[in-house]
Design a protein around this motif. Structure first.
Motif, PDB file in Angstrom:
ATOM      1  N   LEU A  68       0.801  -1.472  -0.113  1.00 45.34           N
ATOM      2  CA  LEU A  68       0.218   0.188  -0.387  1.00 45.34           C
ATOM      3  C   LEU A  68       0.232   1.247   0.149  1.00 45.34           C
ATOM      4  CD1 LEU A  68      -2.828  -0.931   2.902  1.00 45.34           C
ATOM      5  CD2 LEU A  68      -3.309  -0.415   0.273  1.00 45.34           C
ATOM      6  N   LEU A  69       2.185   2.036   0.929  1.00 44.72           N
ATOM      7  CA  LEU A  69       2.703   2.010   0.670  1.00 44.72           C
ATOM      8  C   LEU A  69       3.483   2.539  -0.709  1.00 44.72           C
ATOM      9  CD1 LEU A  69       3.651   2.123   4.439  1.00 44.72           C
ATOM     10  CD2 LEU A  69       2.390   3.668   3.426  1.00 44.72           C
ATOM     11  N   GLU A  70       3.790   1.358  -0.981  1.00 49.22           N
ATOM     12  CA  GLU A  70       4.583   1.847  -2.594  1.00 49.22           C
ATOM     13  C   GLU A  70       3.266   2.019  -3.321  1.00 49.22           C
ATOM     14  OE1 GLU A  70       7.462   1.777  -5.665  1.00 49.22           O
ATOM     15  OE2 GLU A  70       8.026   1.378  -3.491  1.00 49.22           O
ATOM     16  N   GLU A  71       2.311   2.202  -3.442  1.00 49.44           N
ATOM     17  CA  GLU A  71       1.308   2.749  -4.258  1.00 49.44           C
ATOM     18  C   GLU A  71       1.450   4.223  -4.055  1.00 49.44           C
ATOM     19  OE1 GLU A  71      -3.064   0.698  -3.712  1.00 49.44           O
ATOM     20  OE2 GLU A  71      -1.531  -2.085  -4.026  1.00 49.44           O
ATOM     21  N   ALA A  72       1.625   4.556  -2.657  1.00 48.75           N
ATOM     22  CA  ALA A  72       1.004   5.456  -2.607  1.00 48.75           C
ATOM     23  C   ALA A  72       1.963   6.354  -3.049  1.00 48.75           C
ATOM     24  CB  ALA A  72       1.117   5.928  -0.892  1.00 48.75           C
ATOM     25  N   ALA A  73       3.826   5.809  -2.208  1.00 47.67           N
ATOM     26  CA  ALA A  73       4.657   6.234  -3.659  1.00 47.67           C
ATOM     27  C   ALA A  73       4.125   6.361  -5.404  1.00 47.67           C
ATOM     28  CB  ALA A  73       6.310   5.742  -3.372  1.00 47.67           C
ATOM     29  N   GLU A  74       4.301   5.795  -5.366  1.00 44.31           N
ATOM     30  CA  GLU A  74       3.767   5.635  -7.260  1.00 44.31           C
ATOM     31  C   GLU A  74       3.046   7.431  -7.431  1.00 44.31           C
ATOM     32  OE1 GLU A  74       2.383   2.307  -9.257  1.00 44.31           O
ATOM     33  OE2 GLU A  74       4.166   0.484  -7.788  1.00 44.31           O
ATOM     34  N   THR A  75       1.301   6.691  -6.608  1.00 41.50           N
ATOM     35  CA  THR A  75       1.023   8.084  -6.863  1.00 41.50           C
ATOM     36  C   THR A  75       1.677   9.674  -6.710  1.00 41.50           C
ATOM     37  OG1 THR A  75      -0.481   6.885  -6.007  1.00 41.50           O
ATOM     38  CG2 THR A  75      -1.508   8.982  -6.125  1.00 41.50           C
ATOM     39  N   ALA A  76       2.694   9.547  -5.384  1.00 37.31           N
ATOM     40  CA  ALA A  76       2.747  10.746  -5.444  1.00 37.31           C
ATOM     41  C   ALA A  76       3.976  10.879  -6.794  1.00 37.31           C
ATOM     42  CB  ALA A  76       3.624  11.015  -4.096  1.00 37.31           C
ATOM     43  N   ARG A  77       4.737  10.110  -7.678  1.00 36.90           N
ATOM     44  CA  ARG A  77       5.459  10.690  -8.768  1.00 36.90           C
ATOM     45  C   ARG A  77       4.732  10.893  -9.564  1.00 36.90           C
ATOM     46  NH1 ARG A  77       8.233   6.232  -5.898  1.00 36.90           N
ATOM     47  NH2 ARG A  77       7.323   4.393  -6.892  1.00 36.90           N
ATOM     48  N   GLU A  78       2.884  10.402  -9.638  1.00 38.73           N
ATOM     49  CA  GLU A  78       2.080  10.855 -10.832  1.00 38.73           C
ATOM     50  C   GLU A  78       2.497  12.479 -10.780  1.00 38.73           C
ATOM     51  OE1 GLU A  78      -1.806   9.470 -10.837  1.00 38.73           O
ATOM     52  OE2 GLU A  78      -0.778   7.106 -10.570  1.00 38.73           O
ATOM     53  N   TYR A  79       2.491  13.173  -9.693  1.00 38.11           N
ATOM     54  CA  TYR A  79       2.309  14.598  -9.116  1.00 38.11           C
ATOM     55  C   TYR A  79       3.957  14.959  -9.328  1.00 38.11           C
ATOM     56  CZ  TYR A  79      -2.486  13.769  -8.109  1.00 38.11           C
ATOM     57  OH  TYR A  79      -3.709  13.606  -8.017  1.00 38.11           O
ATOM     58  N   ASP A  80       5.194  14.003  -9.807  1.00 32.81           N
ATOM     59  CA  ASP A  80       6.363  14.591  -9.683  1.00 32.81           C
ATOM     60  C   ASP A  80       6.844  15.172  -8.368  1.00 32.81           C
ATOM     61  OD1 ASP A  80       8.247  14.748 -11.313  1.00 32.81           O
ATOM     62  OD2 ASP A  80       8.165  17.105 -12.017  1.00 32.81           O
ATOM     63  N   THR A  81       6.564  14.306  -7.168  1.00 29.83           N
ATOM     64  CA  THR A  81       6.672  14.285  -6.277  1.00 29.83           C
ATOM     65  C   THR A  81       7.242  13.008  -5.004  1.00 29.83           C
ATOM     66  OG1 THR A  81       6.520  16.061  -4.237  1.00 29.83           O
ATOM     67  CG2 THR A  81       4.763  14.101  -5.157  1.00 29.83           C
ATOM     68  N   THR A  82       7.920  13.412  -3.923  1.00 30.49           N
ATOM     69  CA  THR A  82       8.049  11.892  -3.173  1.00 30.49           C
ATOM     70  C   THR A  82       7.622  12.319  -2.099  1.00 30.49           C
ATOM     71  OG1 THR A  82      10.505  12.894  -2.284  1.00 30.49           O
ATOM     72  CG2 THR A  82      10.375  11.837  -4.223  1.00 30.49           C
ATOM     73  N   VAL A  83       7.453  10.978  -1.315  1.00 34.92           N
ATOM     74  CA  VAL A  83       6.724  11.486   0.156  1.00 34.92           C
ATOM     75  C   VAL A  83       7.132  10.728   0.788  1.00 34.92           C
ATOM     76  CG1 VAL A  83       4.458  11.204  -0.397  1.00 34.92           C
ATOM     77  CG2 VAL A  83       4.954   9.569  -0.502  1.00 34.92           C
ATOM     78  N   THR A  84       6.758  11.060   2.138  1.00 30.95           N
ATOM     79  CA  THR A  84       7.399  10.132   3.590  1.00 30.95           C
ATOM     80  C   THR A  84       6.779   9.245   3.749  1.00 30.95           C
ATOM     81  OG1 THR A  84       8.564  11.389   3.939  1.00 30.95           O
ATOM     82  CG2 THR A  84       9.081  10.003   5.693  1.00 30.95           C
ATOM     83  N   THR A  85       7.142   7.671   3.899  1.00 28.60           N
ATOM     84  CA  THR A  85       5.546   6.945   4.061  1.00 28.60           C
ATOM     85  C   THR A  85       5.943   5.917   5.428  1.00 28.60           C
ATOM     86  OG1 THR A  85       6.691   5.165   2.777  1.00 28.60           O
ATOM     87  CG2 THR A  85       5.386   6.124   1.582  1.00 28.60           C
ATOM     88  N   ALA A  86       5.913   5.856   6.071  1.00 27.20           N
ATOM     89  CA  ALA A  86       5.313   5.016   7.529  1.00 27.20           C
ATOM     90  C   ALA A  86       4.320   3.950   7.987  1.00 27.20           C
ATOM     91  CB  ALA A  86       5.561   5.976   8.504  1.00 27.20           C
ATOM     92  N   SER A  87       4.840   3.440   8.326  1.00 27.33           N
ATOM     93  CA  SER A  87       3.945   2.313   9.097  1.00 27.33           C
ATOM     94  C   SER A  87       3.589   1.623  10.602  1.00 27.33           C
ATOM     95  CB  SER A  87       4.183   0.432   8.292  1.00 27.33           C
ATOM     96  OG  SER A  87       2.914  -0.250   8.831  1.00 27.33           O
ATOM     97  N   GLU A  88       2.958   2.213  10.698  1.00 24.06           N
ATOM     98  CA  GLU A  88       2.288   1.682  12.471  1.00 24.06           C
ATOM     99  C   GLU A  88       2.187   0.861  12.823  1.00 24.06           C
ATOM    100  OE1 GLU A  88       4.077   3.924  14.416  1.00 24.06           O
ATOM    101  OE2 GLU A  88       5.112   5.540  13.821  1.00 24.06           O
ATOM    102  N   ILE A  89       2.529   0.253  14.092  1.00 24.35           N
ATOM    103  CA  ILE A  89       1.135  -0.758  14.561  1.00 24.35           C
ATOM    104  C   ILE A  89       0.581  -0.396  15.632  1.00 24.35           C
ATOM    105  CG2 ILE A  89       0.766  -3.021  15.273  1.00 24.35           C
ATOM    106  CD1 ILE A  89       3.458  -3.951  14.233  1.00 24.35           C
ATOM    107  N   GLY A  90      -1.031  -0.593  15.933  1.00 29.33           N
ATOM    108  CA  GLY A  90      -2.134  -0.213  16.592  1.00 29.33           C
ATOM    109  C   GLY A  90      -3.510   0.424  16.319  1.00 29.33           C
TER     110      GLY A  90
END
Length: 153
Positions: A68-90
């Protein structure tokens, strides 16, 4: 203006709409995408404290989060940008608010409702709990028939 934005992200269309909203509206912001892995979704009610945690189910949920986070990063690339991704448990709402506090987030953007199915109704409204507890502004995105709308609080 929001300089650091947190987008809560899961497999729902509303989360995708929230991410797209943040990317298109806050082009110069530092965007963080957070996926929260709730143990109640990969456990059963038979073990210690009423929960039994399956190692295999946990591993599948972690792999799903990474995807899912890779999908988010791919979506950000569509906007010619990068995002910081994180996964938490809780717990989802509490983890979103804690991440926002710990990372000096100015704005939280999330879908009006996320995960589908009975668990969404049993766990209550994440968007409502985040809105009540957030350290700053919250934008809630609703997706209705491919049309994006938002409610800001």
């Amino acid at each position: 203006m929001a300089n650091r934005i947190l987008v809560a992200y899961d497999e729902s269309p509303q989360a995708t709409a929230a991410l797209r909203h943040a990317l298109s509206t806050y082009e110069d912001a530092d965007i963080h995408v957070l996926h929260v892995n709730d143990p109640r979704e990969w456990s059963s009610g038979d073990g210690i404290d009423g929960f039994f945690y399956s190692e295999a189910a946990f591993e599948r949920s972690q792999e799903s989060a990474e995807s899912l986070l890779e999908e988010a990063a791919e979506t950000a690339r569509e906007y010619d940008t990068t995002v910081t991704t994180a996964s938490e448990i809780g717990m989802v709402a509490e983890s979103i608010v804690e991440y926002a506090e710990d990372n000096d987030v100015d704005l939280i953007v999330l879908g009006s409702h996320g995960r589908r199915g009975i668990s969404r109704f049993l766990l209550g409204s994440v968007a409502e709990r985040v809105t009540r507890r957030a350290p700053g502004s919250v934008t809630v995105i609703r997706e209705a028939d491919d049309e994006e709308s938002s409610d800001e609080e």
